[in-house]
Design an enzyme around this catalytic site. Structure first.
Site, mmCIF file in Angstrom:
data_model
loop_
_atom_site.group_PDB
_atom_site.id
_atom_site.type_symbol
_atom_site.label_atom_id
_atom_site.label_comp_id
_atom_site.label_asym_id
_atom_site.label_seq_id
_atom_site.Cartn_x
_atom_site.Cartn_y
_atom_site.Cartn_z
ATOM 1 N N GLU A 1 -3.900 -2.338 14.209
ATOM 2 C CA GLU A 1 -4.221 -1.397 13.135
ATOM 3 C C GLU A 1 -4.867 -0.123 13.704
ATOM 4 O O GLU A 1 -4.555 0.987 13.286
ATOM 5 C CB GLU A 1 -5.167 -2.091 12.147
ATOM 6 C CG GLU A 1 -5.400 -1.310 10.868
ATOM 7 C CD GLU A 1 -6.303 -2.064 9.899
ATOM 8 O OE1 GLU A 1 -6.739 -3.197 10.221
ATOM 9 O OE2 GLU A 1 -6.579 -1.518 8.819
ATOM 10 N N TRP B 1 0.710 4.756 1.052
ATOM 11 C CA TRP B 1 1.197 5.563 2.184
ATOM 12 C C TRP B 1 1.685 4.694 3.317
ATOM 13 O O TRP B 1 2.566 5.095 4.067
ATOM 14 C CB TRP B 1 0.216 6.664 2.589
ATOM 15 C CG TRP B 1 -1.088 6.329 3.259
ATOM 16 C CD1 TRP B 1 -1.852 5.213 3.099
ATOM 17 C CD2 TRP B 1 -1.789 7.160 4.189
ATOM 18 N NE1 TRP B 1 -2.990 5.307 3.858
ATOM 19 C CE2 TRP B 1 -2.981 6.491 4.541
ATOM 20 C CE3 TRP B 1 -1.555 8.407 4.755
ATOM 21 C CZ2 TRP B 1 -3.915 7.029 5.430
ATOM 22 C CZ3 TRP B 1 -2.495 8.940 5.643
ATOM 23 C CH2 TRP B 1 -3.651 8.258 5.973
ATOM 24 N N ASP B 2 1.168 3.463 3.415
ATOM 25 C CA ASP B 2 1.752 2.534 4.395
ATOM 26 C C ASP B 2 3.234 2.351 4.128
ATOM 27 O O ASP B 2 4.062 2.378 5.042
ATOM 28 C CB ASP B 2 1.084 1.148 4.306
ATOM 29 C CG ASP B 2 -0.357 1.154 4.793
ATOM 30 O OD1 ASP B 2 -1.234 1.606 4.043
ATOM 31 O OD2 ASP B 2 -0.598 0.711 5.935
ATOM 32 N N ASP C 1 -11.162 5.336 4.727
ATOM 33 C CA ASP C 1 -12.216 4.796 3.858
ATOM 34 C C ASP C 1 -13.670 5.088 4.259
ATOM 35 O O ASP C 1 -14.446 5.594 3.470
ATOM 36 C CB ASP C 1 -12.079 3.270 3.752
ATOM 37 C CG ASP C 1 -10.687 2.836 3.328
ATOM 38 O OD1 ASP C 1 -9.784 3.683 3.226
ATOM 39 O OD2 ASP C 1 -10.496 1.629 3.106
ATOM 40 N N TRP D 1 -12.522 3.649 10.257
ATOM 41 C CA TRP D 1 -12.299 5.102 10.355
ATOM 42 C C TRP D 1 -13.520 5.852 10.877
ATOM 43 O O TRP D 1 -13.633 7.057 10.735
ATOM 44 C CB TRP D 1 -11.852 5.661 8.999
ATOM 45 C CG TRP D 1 -10.405 5.347 8.722
ATOM 46 C CD1 TRP D 1 -9.929 4.293 7.990
ATOM 47 C CD2 TRP D 1 -9.247 6.060 9.184
ATOM 48 N NE1 TRP D 1 -8.539 4.315 7.974
ATOM 49 C CE2 TRP D 1 -8.099 5.394 8.695
ATOM 50 C CE3 TRP D 1 -9.069 7.205 9.975
ATOM 51 C CZ2 TRP D 1 -6.798 5.822 8.950
ATOM 52 C CZ3 TRP D 1 -7.765 7.637 10.232
ATOM 53 C CH2 TRP D 1 -6.652 6.947 9.726
ATOM 54 N N TRP E 1 0.857 -1.196 0.000
ATOM 55 C CA TRP E 1 0.000 0.000 0.000
ATOM 56 C C TRP E 1 0.889 1.241 0.000
ATOM 57 O O TRP E 1 1.934 1.288 0.662
ATOM 58 C CB TRP E 1 -0.908 0.033 1.229
ATOM 59 C CG TRP E 1 -2.266 -0.558 0.998
ATOM 60 C CD1 TRP E 1 -3.427 0.116 0.819
ATOM 61 C CD2 TRP E 1 -2.616 -1.945 0.915
ATOM 62 N NE1 TRP E 1 -4.474 -0.751 0.628
ATOM 63 C CE2 TRP E 1 -4.006 -2.022 0.685
ATOM 64 C CE3 TRP E 1 -1.898 -3.139 1.015
ATOM 65 C CZ2 TRP E 1 -4.684 -3.233 0.550
ATOM 66 C CZ3 TRP E 1 -2.562 -4.341 0.877
ATOM 67 C CH2 TRP E 1 -3.939 -4.384 0.650
ATOM 68 N N ARG F 1 -15.071 -3.478 10.597
ATOM 69 C CA ARG F 1 -14.814 -3.135 9.196
ATOM 70 C C ARG F 1 -15.963 -2.260 8.660
ATOM 71 O O ARG F 1 -16.986 -2.130 9.303
ATOM 72 C CB ARG F 1 -14.698 -4.429 8.363
ATOM 73 C CG ARG F 1 -13.499 -5.294 8.698
ATOM 74 C CD ARG F 1 -12.183 -4.651 8.316
ATOM 75 N NE ARG F 1 -12.134 -4.270 6.913
ATOM 76 C CZ ARG F 1 -11.141 -3.578 6.348
ATOM 77 N NH1 ARG F 1 -10.105 -3.188 7.080
ATOM 78 N NH2 ARG F 1 -11.163 -3.252 5.072
ATOM 79 N N TYR G 1 -7.054 -11.404 -0.608
ATOM 80 C CA TYR G 1 -7.434 -9.992 -0.552
ATOM 81 C C TYR G 1 -8.341 -9.652 -1.743
ATOM 82 O O TYR G 1 -8.090 -10.062 -2.878
ATOM 83 C CB TYR G 1 -6.189 -9.089 -0.571
ATOM 84 C CG TYR G 1 -6.565 -7.623 -0.578
ATOM 85 C CD1 TYR G 1 -7.008 -7.020 0.594
ATOM 86 C CD2 TYR G 1 -6.535 -6.872 -1.751
ATOM 87 C CE1 TYR G 1 -7.412 -5.684 0.592
ATOM 88 C CE2 TYR G 1 -6.931 -5.544 -1.760
ATOM 89 C CZ TYR G 1 -7.370 -4.956 -0.585
ATOM 90 O OH TYR G 1 -7.767 -3.644 -0.593
ATOM 91 N N GLY H 1 -7.545 7.451 2.342
ATOM 92 C CA GLY H 1 -6.896 6.656 3.385
ATOM 93 C C GLY H 1 -7.792 6.463 4.595
ATOM 94 O O GLY H 1 -7.465 5.711 5.500
ATOM 95 N N GLN I 1 -3.421 7.460 -3.318
ATOM 96 C CA GLN I 1 -3.548 7.553 -1.856
ATOM 97 C C GLN I 1 -2.795 8.783 -1.364
ATOM 98 O O GLN I 1 -2.010 9.365 -2.117
ATOM 99 C CB GLN I 1 -2.983 6.272 -1.197
ATOM 100 C CG GLN I 1 -3.996 5.554 -0.349
ATOM 101 C CD GLN I 1 -3.479 4.327 0.369
ATOM 102 O OE1 GLN I 1 -2.329 3.942 0.240
ATOM 103 N NE2 GLN I 1 -4.363 3.696 1.117
#
Ligand code: DGY
Length: 431
Positions: A400, A36-37, A165, A357, A34, A198, A82, A163, A107
């Site tokens: 996370e 920005w990860d 979501d 988020w 990913w 989620r 995934y 980022g 992103q």
């Protein structure tokens, strides 16, 4: 807290998620690279394995599109459980797609900032010379392909690009989208993590619908600007880009490269930022929905993001702290909420303390905000964020995100950027 032990455990997370070419954000939940990860991961790696940190960035840049976009996911390895898989994106319909499979969206562009931070500790001028053209092309792409109204502010076309979501800031824009048909798909994100942590399925269906719109338009940037049902100017994304432009400019100066183009981006963004995002009545920054042509009046911690860019003037900065940061109804911890900072205000009806988020504490956001608050000399609030973040990882592991009420971990375990930023905070102190 045993600092050496915590650093060691954080290094072990990065080592165990290392595929040799890129580092998985989470061992099972996020098995690809990913955008920005991987920048944040490189920052953590740079403290104990600089060559590996640079490999991380080079691997991400392999996914850069011919027009300059750096995509949000690069699939160096497949298959995995995934979803969406590389095949789902169908990026090969676009002539600019790279050889390696990627997603078709971008992103938050934190990479230039991270490269400058690494360089300030461990000079990497040759690496900067090598990667500067790619960074410049990405920023140029953002300032052209994503400048929907000629304002200098950029827009996003999918909540995944933010980022954040399923942030409640996207709820009104998302509920205005009624997907007429959604291609058949099977969610993969609830295999390893509880569905209660989620995104809601109403959000997820729209995430997939948007991808379907984009692939039907072959990822042509002009077509996506005119046809994406979701078109938003995001305070966090623009703050990160403004800061990254400042850092790109500093890198350009070191290389003896011209800065006129970057100066132009900075001037334009600075001239428009407050007029677009600042709300004098609420004393807050709000995102702007270009499709609905109105501000999104939802109270999330992204109102503090402009600190990272140094954009709020002293009066606005003081209001953000006094009226929101220290407000017991919004972001000030209380007898129920122990940890800073809830990514959504407790006062919002959509606030959910354990759902992605919608409200949990994220180490990445605490770090962005810590950096911004330090920039303003707000050392006490910054220290609260650092202290709470380190307490969270020490007590619940490198998760996370975290429930702000009791600090329990949510989402993926062994999460790479939570480990990387722990190293950045702790090892940085000792160097
Ligand atoms: C996911 O898969 O949940 C990501 O956030 C999208 O990039």
């Amino acid at each position: 807290m045993d600092i050496s032990d915590l650093i060691l455990r954080a290094q072990n997370v990065l080592r165990s998620n290392d595929t040799g070419v890129f580092t998985k954000p989470g061992p099972r939940q996020y098995p690809h690279q990913w955008n920005w990860d991987s920048a944040i991961i490189a920052l953590g790696l740079s403290h104990f394995d600089l060559p590996r940190a640079l490999t991380e960035i080079r691997s991400l840049l392999r996914g850069q599109w011919g027009d300059g976009m750096i995509p949000h996911v690069v699939y160096h390895q497949s298959p995995s459980d995934y979803f969406p898989s590389p095949a789902f994106w169908q990026i090969e319909t676009n002539p600019n797609a790279p050889a390696v499979p990627t997603s078709g969206i971008t992103q938050p562009p934190v990479l230039a900032t991270i490269i400058r931070k690494i360089h300030s500790r461990s000079p990497i001028l040759n690496f900067i010379r090598e990667t500067y053209p790619a960074l410049l092309r990405w920023h140029r792409w953002l300032h052209t392909a994503r400048d929907a109204d000629g304002s200098g502010l950029v827009c996003i076309i999918h909540p995944w690009e933010s980022g954040t979501d399923d942030s409640p800031r996207w709820l009104s824009a998302m509920s205005a989208i009624a997907p007429p048909d959604v291609p058949p798909f099977q969610r993969g994100d609830t295999i390893h993590v509880s569905a209660s942590e989620r995104p809601h399925s109403a959000d997820y269906v729209r995430f997939i619908h948007l991808i379907d719109v984009f692939r039907r338009n072959r990822y042509d940037p002009a077509a996506l600007l005119s046809r994406s049902p979701f078109l938003v100017q995001d305070v966090l994304f623009n703050s990160i880009l403004y800061r990254a432009n400042e850092d790109l400019r500093a890198l350009a100066l070191e290389l003896g490269e011209p800065t006129g183009e970057i100066d132009g981006w900075l001037d334009k963004m600075r001239a428009r930022f407050d007029a677009r995002f600042w709300d004098e009545t609420h004393g807050s920054y709000f995102d702007f929905d270009l499709r609905a042509d109105k501000p999104i009046l939802v109270n999330t911690a992204m109102t503090f993001a402009p600190f990272f860019a140094g954009l709020p003037d002293p009066t606005k900065a003081r209001r953000l702290i006094a009226e929101h940061w220290q407000n017991p109804r919004e972001y000030q911890p209380d007898k129920n909420i122990r940890y800073r900072v809830t990514t959504t205000s407790k006062a919002e009806s959509a606030w959910e303390p354990r759902r992605y988020w919608r409200g949990p504490v994220w180490i990445i956001f605490n770090w962005i905000l810590w950096d911004g608050l330090k920039r303003y000399g707000f050392d006490d609030p910054a220290e609260e964020l650092r202290r709470d973040s380190l307490e969270l990882v020490a007590r619940s592991g490198f998760r996370e995100y975290y429930d702000p009420r009791d600090g329990s971990g949510c989402g993926s375990t062994d999460f790479s950027w939570s480990a990387a930023l722990t190293i950045e905070w702790l090892a940085g102190d000792r160097e």
